[in-house]
Structures are given as C-alpha cells and as structure tokens.
Design a protein around this motif. Structure first.
Motif, mmCIF file in Angstrom:
data_model
loop_
_atom_site.group_PDB
_atom_site.id
_atom_site.type_symbol
_atom_site.label_atom_id
_atom_site.label_comp_id
_atom_site.label_asym_id
_atom_site.label_seq_id
_atom_site.Cartn_x
_atom_site.Cartn_y
_atom_site.Cartn_z
ATOM 1 N N SER A 188 -0.607 2.652 -12.260
ATOM 2 C CA SER A 188 -1.375 3.384 -11.266
ATOM 3 C C SER A 188 -2.836 2.916 -11.336
ATOM 4 O O SER A 188 -3.539 3.224 -12.300
ATOM 5 C CB SER A 188 -1.305 4.890 -11.518
ATOM 6 O OG SER A 188 -2.205 5.571 -10.663
ATOM 7 N N PRO A 189 -3.302 2.169 -10.342
ATOM 8 C CA PRO A 189 -4.681 1.647 -10.368
ATOM 9 C C PRO A 189 -5.729 2.761 -10.445
ATOM 10 O O PRO A 189 -6.758 2.610 -11.100
ATOM 11 C CB PRO A 189 -4.802 0.892 -9.043
ATOM 12 C CG PRO A 189 -3.407 0.639 -8.601
ATOM 13 C CD PRO A 189 -2.589 1.760 -9.140
ATOM 14 N N TYR A 190 -5.446 3.890 -9.769
ATOM 15 C CA TYR A 190 -6.415 4.985 -9.762
ATOM 16 C C TYR A 190 -6.530 5.643 -11.135
ATOM 17 O O TYR A 190 -7.617 5.984 -11.586
ATOM 18 C CB TYR A 190 -6.018 6.025 -8.714
ATOM 19 C CG TYR A 190 -5.920 5.434 -7.328
ATOM 20 C CD1 TYR A 190 -7.061 5.016 -6.647
ATOM 21 C CD2 TYR A 190 -4.686 5.271 -6.708
ATOM 22 C CE1 TYR A 190 -6.977 4.446 -5.383
ATOM 23 C CE2 TYR A 190 -4.586 4.702 -5.441
ATOM 24 C CZ TYR A 190 -5.738 4.298 -4.782
ATOM 25 O OH TYR A 190 -5.653 3.727 -3.546
ATOM 26 N N ARG A 218 3.388 -0.865 -8.294
ATOM 27 C CA ARG A 218 2.148 -0.106 -8.146
ATOM 28 C C ARG A 218 2.481 1.305 -7.680
ATOM 29 O O ARG A 218 3.259 1.498 -6.748
ATOM 30 C CB ARG A 218 1.251 -0.792 -7.127
ATOM 31 C CG ARG A 218 0.042 0.004 -6.676
ATOM 32 C CD ARG A 218 -0.553 -0.658 -5.439
ATOM 33 N NE ARG A 218 -1.756 0.017 -4.979
ATOM 34 C CZ ARG A 218 -1.764 1.039 -4.126
ATOM 35 N NH1 ARG A 218 -0.616 1.504 -3.667
ATOM 36 N NH2 ARG A 218 -2.892 1.589 -3.739
ATOM 37 N N GLY A 274 -8.318 3.073 -13.354
ATOM 38 C CA GLY A 274 -9.723 2.985 -12.959
ATOM 39 C C GLY A 274 -10.522 4.198 -13.396
ATOM 40 O O GLY A 274 -11.641 4.065 -13.918
ATOM 41 N N GLY A 275 -9.950 5.397 -13.217
ATOM 42 C CA GLY A 275 -10.637 6.616 -13.636
ATOM 43 C C GLY A 275 -10.845 6.681 -15.131
ATOM 44 O O GLY A 275 -11.934 7.045 -15.617
ATOM 45 N N THR A 321 0.808 -1.231 0.000
ATOM 46 C CA THR A 321 0.000 0.000 0.000
ATOM 47 C C THR A 321 0.839 1.278 0.000
ATOM 48 O O THR A 321 0.412 2.297 -0.513
ATOM 49 C CB THR A 321 -0.931 0.023 1.223
ATOM 50 O OG1 THR A 321 -0.154 -0.223 2.401
ATOM 51 C CG2 THR A 321 -1.998 -1.052 1.110
ATOM 52 N N GLY A 365 0.661 4.742 -6.210
ATOM 53 C CA GLY A 365 -0.581 5.255 -5.661
ATOM 54 C C GLY A 365 -0.719 6.756 -5.811
ATOM 55 O O GLY A 365 -1.773 7.264 -6.170
ATOM 56 N N GLU A 366 0.366 7.472 -5.556
ATOM 57 C CA GLU A 366 0.330 8.924 -5.582
ATOM 58 C C GLU A 366 0.950 9.478 -6.860
ATOM 59 O O GLU A 366 1.789 8.826 -7.488
ATOM 60 C CB GLU A 366 1.077 9.485 -4.366
ATOM 61 C CG GLU A 366 0.464 9.068 -3.036
ATOM 62 C CD GLU A 366 1.299 9.528 -1.856
ATOM 63 O OE1 GLU A 366 2.248 10.303 -2.073
ATOM 64 O OE2 GLU A 366 0.998 9.100 -0.724
ATOM 65 N N GLU A 367 0.554 10.695 -7.202
ATOM 66 C CA GLU A 367 1.099 11.359 -8.384
ATOM 67 C C GLU A 367 2.577 11.670 -8.150
ATOM 68 O O GLU A 367 2.961 12.173 -7.105
ATOM 69 C CB GLU A 367 0.327 12.670 -8.632
ATOM 70 C CG GLU A 367 0.613 13.285 -9.985
ATOM 71 C CD GLU A 367 -0.250 14.507 -10.271
ATOM 72 O OE1 GLU A 367 0.046 15.217 -11.232
ATOM 73 O OE2 GLU A 367 -1.218 14.750 -9.508
#
Length: 351
Positions: free
Chosen positions: A224-226, A204, A229-230, A180, A206-208
């Motif tokens: 980047s999963p976010y 992975r 996903g977006g 994480t 998570g943050e920019e």
C-alpha cells in the motif's frame, strides 16, 4: 477494425466470388471447370478479353452481377493497400512484428501492468538494474510515452487472458499490478494466478481492506503506497537520521553505498562454510546485515559462524564495486577453494 484484417476479409470475399463465378458458369452455360474459371477471372479483373463462348441471356445477367461485385471488392482491396502503404500502416505492422519477436524471446522477465506514476518509477528502477521487463498498458495516450521512453510494451487490457499470454506469462518470473483501480488489480491478480500457479505476483492496494482481497485472489505480496508513504513521513520526524541512512543505502542515485541481495547458487563452493571461512567481509569489504534462508526465515545481523547453505540470500551493504566483487566470488567455483583455505588458516592462527 485493423486494416490488415479488412484486407484479409476482402481477399476472402474475392475468393468466394471466383468460386461463385465458376459454379455459375458451369451451371448456367454448362462449361468445363477451366473455361468457367478463366471466364470468372477475366470478368472480375475487367481486363476486357473476349468471352470463351457465346453467352446466353441468363449468362449475360450473371456476368453483369459478377462485374459489379468484383469491381467493388477489387476497388476496396486497392484502397486498403493504399491506406497501409501511405498512412504508415506498413511500418507499424513491421514494428509490431518486431516487438512480438522481442516479447517471445523474453524469459524470467517481469510483467508490469499499468504505466502510471508507480509503474513509470518501477520501470526506471528495472531499466537501471537492468532487469528484463514488459509493460502492459491499455491507454492509447500512455502508449506514446512508452514509445518515447523506449520500454518494451504491449497495448492491451491486462485483465484479458490473451493479453497476458502474449506477454509471456507462462515464462515470466513475476507480475506487478499497479493500475489505479483496486478492483482491476484484484481481477488482474486472479487472471495471472489462473494462468501461472508458480508466478510471483506483487499488487498495489489503494483502499483499506483491499490487501485481504488481493491476497485471496492470489497475490504473493501486497503493498500500500499510502501506508508506506505515511509511515515514512512520520519516521522522518521521529527518526530523521535513521531515515537518512536508509535513503543513502537504498537510493539508486547514491554511488557510495548500496544495499543489495545476493543469492547463493546450489553449485557454489562456499556452501557449508561459515561467514568467517568464506572470507566475504575481508575479501570485499561488504557488511552482511542479514541472511534469508530458503525456508523463508530471516536472520538479522548473523554471527560470524552462521552457515552458508544453498539458495540462501545474503542481504549486504557496501560500495557498488565491493558488491560486484562479491557477486563474482559467489559465482566463481574455482575461487572458493583458495579463499576458504586462506581464511581457515588465518582463523586457526588467531586461535
């Protein structure tokens, strides 16, 4: 500390006491080595045999001290053995040794660091393939879930060199870091790259801004999963039919259509042929939607005269049975000659 390590230390202390006993009796009483060793053993074991020779007052004091320490150490050893036998430690040790042997047997496997939401999904996909993999997880609560799932795992910190070496990083094909924390992913990537320069590392972010740091640390690819996903959610509104098709083609649950990649081995009989003469489409019914060359160049929607070269990767779309048939054709050297001859003849006839 591990009960086994406690037990090993206790035996070391016992051996030290025997050595001190021998030295004491030889120095205080002037006995021979054998007499001193015999007296030390019967004293420490408290069997109650008669002394080898009469003891002087200093010898008696030394014997009392030896008995006190010896009884304490032997009592501790008996307690440790009871703990191992009655608390299931023995079974756990056997299980751990079995896991270690299974890990040592792994080659060209993938090491998955972290068994969170993403890690569990990756494991599910790899197990369905099936693809050899090993999970490295430090959270004790998560370990119980791994046991229930039946996945091969190591309990440890993936940022430690020793843990990754135990996981067979020198023999591994790739490492996937999906813990994480972005800082931990960077550290795992740095550690893994230092231990194996040729390893494929997927990390992975998570943050920019983490993607750049992970690339600098040695990651081969960063996801980047976010971001994905977006973008996927936006496309589901803008191009719903395209998204539906991609989900059908890439979803593991779908049994009618799949997208897969197939590598052309260096010894394949189809090397040097084009897509027409290879007969891939006519023999299996799959659609070749792309070819990735060994140089890394990707050819989308290749024309029928595109050449097949060693280490090319075919991106194909078709039914699972058809893809499996194509895999067999590519790996069968004897099949190549007859198929090429057949489809070259058909092509010449049409011309």
């Amino acid at each position: 500390m591990d009960p086994i390590r406690h037990l090993k230390m206790s035996f070391c202390v016992l051996a030290l006491l025997v050595s001190l006993g021998v030295a004491g009796y030889m120095g205080i009483e002037g006995w021979s080595f054998l007499d001193a060793l015999y007296m030390s053993i019967i004293t420490l074991s408290t069997v109650g045999f008669k002394e080898v020779h009469d003891l002087s007052d200093p010898g008696k004091l030394f014997t009392m001290l030896l008995i006190i320490f010896g009884v304490s150490v032997i009592g501790y050893i008996v307690g440790s053995l009871a703990q191992i036998m009655f608390e299931g430690q023995f079974q756990r040790i056997i299980g751990r040794k079995k896991v270690e042997k299974m890990v040592e047997a792994l080659h060209d496997h993938y090491i998955i660091c972290g068994f969170g939401r993403m890690g569990s999904l990756i494991c599910r996909e790899f197990a369905a393939k099936p693809l050899p993999f090993l999970v490295v997880e430090r959270n004790t609560d998560v370990i119980e879930t791994l046991k229930e799932e039946g996945y091969l795992f190591l309990h440890g910190n993936a940022t430690d060199d020793e843990t990754l070496l135990k996981a067979g990083i020198k023999r591994a094909k790739g490492l996937i870091s999906v813990v994480t924390s972005d800082s931990e992913n960077v550290y795992i990537t740095l550690t893994a790259r230092g231990l194996n320069q040729d390893l494929f590392i997927l990390a992975r972010a998570g943050e920019e801004g983490s993607e750049i740091k992970l690339k600098r640390a040695g990651a081969s690819k960063v996801i980047s999963p976010y971001l994905i996903g977006g973008s996927r959610m936006a496309q589901a509104i803008l191009r719903p039919n395209v998204v539906d098709f991609i989900e059908i083609a890439t979803g593991r649950e779908n049994l009618e259509l799949q997208m897969e990649e197939l590598n052309i081995p260096a010894e394949s009989g189809f090397i040097g042929e084009n897509l027409v003469s290879s007969g891939f489409r006519k023999e299996t019914g799959v659609i070749i939607i792309g070819i990735k060359k060994s140089s890394g160049k990707m050819i989308f929607n290749p024309n029928p005269h595109s050449k097949i070269e060693a280490d090319d990767t075919l991106i194909v779309l078709g039914e699972p049975a058809s893809i499996q048939k194509l895999e067999q054709l590519v790996g069968c050297e004897e099949c190549a000659g007859d198929i090429i001859k057949k489809h070259k003849g058909e092509h010449s006839h049409h011309e």
